[in-house]
Design a protein around this motif. Structure first.
Motif, PDB file in Angstrom:
ATOM      1  N   PRO A 269      -1.957   8.409  -4.775  1.00 42.54           N
ATOM      2  CA  PRO A 269      -1.279   7.042  -4.626  1.00 42.54           C
ATOM      3  C   PRO A 269      -2.349   5.898  -4.708  1.00 42.54           C
ATOM      4  CG  PRO A 269      -2.176   8.456  -2.635  1.00 42.54           C
ATOM      5  CD  PRO A 269      -2.560   9.166  -3.636  1.00 42.54           C
ATOM      6  N   ASN A 270      -3.653   6.148  -5.374  1.00 37.91           N
ATOM      7  CA  ASN A 270      -4.517   5.052  -5.245  1.00 37.91           C
ATOM      8  C   ASN A 270      -4.192   3.928  -5.695  1.00 37.91           C
ATOM      9  OD1 ASN A 270      -6.248   6.836  -4.075  1.00 37.91           O
ATOM     10  ND2 ASN A 270      -7.150   7.707  -6.019  1.00 37.91           N
ATOM     11  N   PHE A 271      -3.118   3.727  -6.823  1.00 42.95           N
ATOM     12  CA  PHE A 271      -2.801   2.177  -7.527  1.00 42.95           C
ATOM     13  C   PHE A 271      -2.267   1.639  -6.327  1.00 42.95           C
ATOM     14  CE2 PHE A 271       0.462  -0.461  -9.104  1.00 42.95           C
ATOM     15  CZ  PHE A 271      -0.332  -1.272  -9.769  1.00 42.95           C
ATOM     16  N   ALA A 272      -1.465   1.948  -5.444  1.00 40.81           N
ATOM     17  CA  ALA A 272      -0.734   1.067  -4.297  1.00 40.81           C
ATOM     18  C   ALA A 272      -1.970   0.859  -3.258  1.00 40.81           C
ATOM     19  CB  ALA A 272       0.453   1.906  -3.659  1.00 40.81           C
ATOM     20  N   LYS A 273      -2.695   1.854  -3.009  1.00 43.04           N
ATOM     21  CA  LYS A 273      -3.705   1.766  -1.809  1.00 43.04           C
ATOM     22  C   LYS A 273      -4.717   0.757  -2.275  1.00 43.04           C
ATOM     23  CE  LYS A 273      -2.032   5.156   0.422  1.00 43.04           C
ATOM     24  NZ  LYS A 273      -1.176   5.111   1.693  1.00 43.04           N
ATOM     25  N   ASN A 274      -5.140   0.743  -3.634  1.00 47.87           N
ATOM     26  CA  ASN A 274      -6.194  -0.272  -3.978  1.00 47.87           C
ATOM     27  C   ASN A 274      -5.582  -1.662  -4.299  1.00 47.87           C
ATOM     28  OD1 ASN A 274      -8.343   1.762  -4.182  1.00 47.87           O
ATOM     29  ND2 ASN A 274      -7.850   2.304  -6.437  1.00 47.87           N
ATOM     30  N   LEU A 275      -4.447  -1.834  -4.483  1.00 50.16           N
ATOM     31  CA  LEU A 275      -3.824  -2.908  -4.888  1.00 50.16           C
ATOM     32  C   LEU A 275      -3.575  -3.948  -3.341  1.00 50.16           C
ATOM     33  CD1 LEU A 275      -2.349  -5.033  -6.921  1.00 50.16           C
ATOM     34  CD2 LEU A 275      -0.318  -3.821  -6.266  1.00 50.16           C
ATOM     35  N   ALA A 276      -3.169  -3.162  -2.439  1.00 56.87           N
ATOM     36  CA  ALA A 276      -2.913  -3.479  -1.266  1.00 56.87           C
ATOM     37  C   ALA A 276      -4.389  -4.090  -0.598  1.00 56.87           C
ATOM     38  CB  ALA A 276      -2.542  -2.467  -0.166  1.00 56.87           C
ATOM     39  N   LYS A 277      -5.403  -3.578  -0.961  1.00 56.43           N
ATOM     40  CA  LYS A 277      -6.850  -4.320  -0.609  1.00 56.43           C
ATOM     41  C   LYS A 277      -7.045  -5.687  -1.024  1.00 56.43           C
ATOM     42  CE  LYS A 277      -8.704   0.412   0.015  1.00 56.43           C
ATOM     43  NZ  LYS A 277     -10.152   1.245  -0.753  1.00 56.43           N
TER      44      LYS A 277
ATOM     45  N   GLY B 227       0.781  -1.255  -0.066  1.00 60.08           N
ATOM     46  CA  GLY B 227       0.184  -0.057  -0.085  1.00 60.08           C
ATOM     47  C   GLY B 227       0.951   1.342   0.044  1.00 60.08           C
ATOM     48  N   ILE B 228       2.105   1.244  -0.154  1.00 56.22           N
ATOM     49  CA  ILE B 228       3.074   2.594  -0.167  1.00 56.22           C
ATOM     50  C   ILE B 228       3.434   2.637  -1.637  1.00 56.22           C
ATOM     51  CG2 ILE B 228       5.214   3.384   0.533  1.00 56.22           C
ATOM     52  CD1 ILE B 228       3.039   2.275   3.049  1.00 56.22           C
ATOM     53  N   PRO B 229       2.976   3.794  -1.969  1.00 54.55           N
ATOM     54  CA  PRO B 229       3.538   4.097  -3.378  1.00 54.55           C
ATOM     55  C   PRO B 229       4.829   4.286  -3.520  1.00 54.55           C
ATOM     56  CG  PRO B 229       2.476   6.138  -2.422  1.00 54.55           C
ATOM     57  CD  PRO B 229       2.196   4.984  -1.526  1.00 54.55           C
TER      58      PRO B 229
END
Length: 552
Positions: free
Chosen positions: A462-470, A429-431
């Motif tokens: 930073p939404n790509f990292a945040k969404n991927l982590a989910k 979740g970290i860009p």
């Protein structure tokens, strides 16, 4: 710190054992790290358990492939060359960026089988060398010795000696078996040792001394893009110095022009100091090893260090003042967006240290630095970091488990990471921004602007990292995250003042284990039972390292 090496050896020593006394394991802060490196005690740090490691053969192949029109032979099982398919596009794009067409990755494997491991694979190697020369007509042939033939004792030097009579290309014996070193940068010494053993770098002196501008040889690395080389050449040209780039992305024929340079300059002394010292000893060519030109301050120091050698400091100061004023004006509008953001930096210690200074100049805070390895040659850079921001949380590790454990605790806003580690950051979740990307400038003033631009864009969304982590489950248990990141770190060279069993250092949870002398045991430490910790065999401490010197 004076660098020394025995160039008469058939195989160069691993960096753990050479004058660098490079460490691959540590957890604590920058003050303790530098103190330990100066005293040579990093050699005593190790792990009871390691999830992964780096293979020096892989890194050696990067240099071998980068040589213009080269062919690479992996002497071992065919799987040892599997990563080479990834190199093809990178080589072609790197050549295009430098205005030189490239043929891509050309490689063969001796494809050793179980029967070959029993009977030896020397005959297959000689056959592969002759086939590479006849089929590919390369500028050079690099033979990379992998783990299996190194263990059984295949004499690759003798096979190469016999094959040379039947081929036209120069052949280099690279002793880079992965199991021999836990310090991945040993790979650089292995390749340069192979080159200097086979090539004659005696300079050809012109009849009349050159009347043109002073010439410097810039030594590059695979991680440096064409834009980085162009930026440093631009700055040197502005103060009246002509710069040429070696050794990577050049052919052996072009290497012979090295002797024409007035000064050798390292862009990354972790990469090429072994070779620069050889050229000084054999040809009398002076060299400088300034810190990598990543931040504004480091770029200024880098150029001034070269200018001082030619008595051009006044000219250089005027040029650098104008350059710095221009880039600072361009960065000013973004200060509010970047100020106070917390970053973790992961990779080689010159890159991480230079990047830490750059991020500090941009207003970010450094949550932690994770270096792949470390030695006392980095102390000058990390002293500058401490002067600017105080002691910094720091580790020496290439372990994803340790890194993700730290991420859970530190919760940084952004990561600047070496390729491979950035993927773990994004999954957590970290860009993440690449610590190097050959498509973008990273060095000098152009590099500072590029990094700031990309960092601003990344933090704004930073939404790509945040969404991927989910949607991604990391492969570590809650029990691991409850432990200290350095739970498996041990130190067999604990201070004499330590209690007989263990004591806790400033690095929370790091156990300094007192060991009993055992000159017969060379096996790595094993995981002890909870009831009683096994004390690892004592290792001989490396001699204390003096303060680094910048010029030779």
């Amino acid at each position: 710190m004076k660098f020394t090496a025995d160039y008469n050896l058939r195989v160069p020593p691993s960096r753990e054992l050479g004058c660098r006394a490079t460490g691959h394991a540590f957890g604590g802060d920058s003050s303790k790290l530098m103190d330990c490196a100066s005293r040579g005690c990093l050699f005593g740090y190790d792990r009871e358990f390691g999830q992964s490691t780096n293979c020096q053969m892989h890194v050696s192949s990067l240099i071998a492939f980068s040589v213009k029109d080269s062919a690479v032979i992996f002497h071992g099982p065919v799987g040892c060359g599997a990563h080479s398919h990834l190199m093809d596009f990178a080589l072609k794009s790197s050549g295009a960026a430098r205005g030189e067409p490239r043929l891509g990755a050309r490689w063969l494997s001796t494809n050793l089988t179980e029967a070959d491991i029993i009977s030896g694979g020397g005959a297959k190697l000689k056959e592969a060398i002759i086939a590479a020369d006849r089929r590919l007509r390369p500028s050079s042939i690099f033979v990379l010795n992998t783990c299996a033939p190194a263990i059984i004792g295949d004499d690759i030097d003798e096979e190469i000696k016999q094959a040379r009579a039947e081929v036209s290309a120069p052949v280099y014996a690279v002793h880079c078996s992965g199991f021999k070193s836990k310090v991945i940068s040993t790979a650089y010494d292995a390749v340069y040792h192979a080159i200097l053993k086979a090539e004659d770098f005696t300079p050809i002196k012109p009849v009349k001394p050159s009347q043109g501008p002073p010439k410097v040889n810039l030594f590059n690395a695979w991680s440096m893009g064409a834009a980085d080389e162009a930026e440093i050449k631009r700055l040197l040209r502005a103060i009246g110095i002509d710069a040429r780039v070696f050794v990577e992305f050049k052919s052996p024929d072009q290497w012979r022009a090295l002797g024409e340079g007035d000064l050798n300059v390292s862009l990354c002394h972790v990469h090429d100091l072994y070779f620069l010292e050889f050229l000084r000893e054999t040809n009398g060519q002076p060299y400088v090893t300034p810190d990598i030109p990543v931040s504004l301050a480091s770029t200024k120091a880098f150029i001034l260090d070269i200018a001082k050698f030619f008595n051009l400091e006044k000219t250089a100061s005027l040029v650098l003042e104008a350059e710095e004023k221009k880039v600072k004006a361009a960065l000013t509008p973004w200060e509010k967006e970047l100020k106070g953001k917390r970053a973790i930096i992961i990779g080689g210690y010159l890159r991480t240290g230079g990047t830490a200074l750059l991020l500090s100049e941009l207003g970010l805070k450094i949550a932690s630095i994770s270096n792949y390895n470390y030695d006392a040659f980095g102390n000058e850079l990390f002293t500058a970091i401490e002067k600017k921001m105080g002691p910094v949380s720091i580790s020496v590790s290439s372990q994803p488990a340790e890194l993700l454990n730290q991420i859970k605790r530190l919760k940084p806003d952004v990561a600047i990471a070496h390729s491979g580690q950035g993927a773990w950051m994004v999954k957590a979740g970290i860009p993440s921004l690449p610590l190097f990307a050959q498509r973008f400038p990273y060095f000098g003033y152009a590099g500072a602007y590029s990094v700031a631009t990309r960092l601003r864009r990344l933090l704004a969304n930073p939404n790509f990292a945040k969404n991927l982590a989910k949607h991604v489950s990391l492969p570590f248990t809650a029990g691991w995250y409850a432990k200290d990141p350095f739970h498996y770190l041990i130190n067999s060279e604990a201070e004499t003042s330590a209690p007989e069993e263990t004591k806790t250092s400033k690095a929370k949870g790091l156990r300094l284990v007192k060991s009993k002398p055992d000159s017969t045991s060379q096996a790595p430490a094993k995981k002890a039972s909870p009831a009683a910790k096994t004390k690892p065999a004592a290792k001989k401490a490396s001699p204390a390292a003096p303060k680094p010197e910048k010029k030779k």
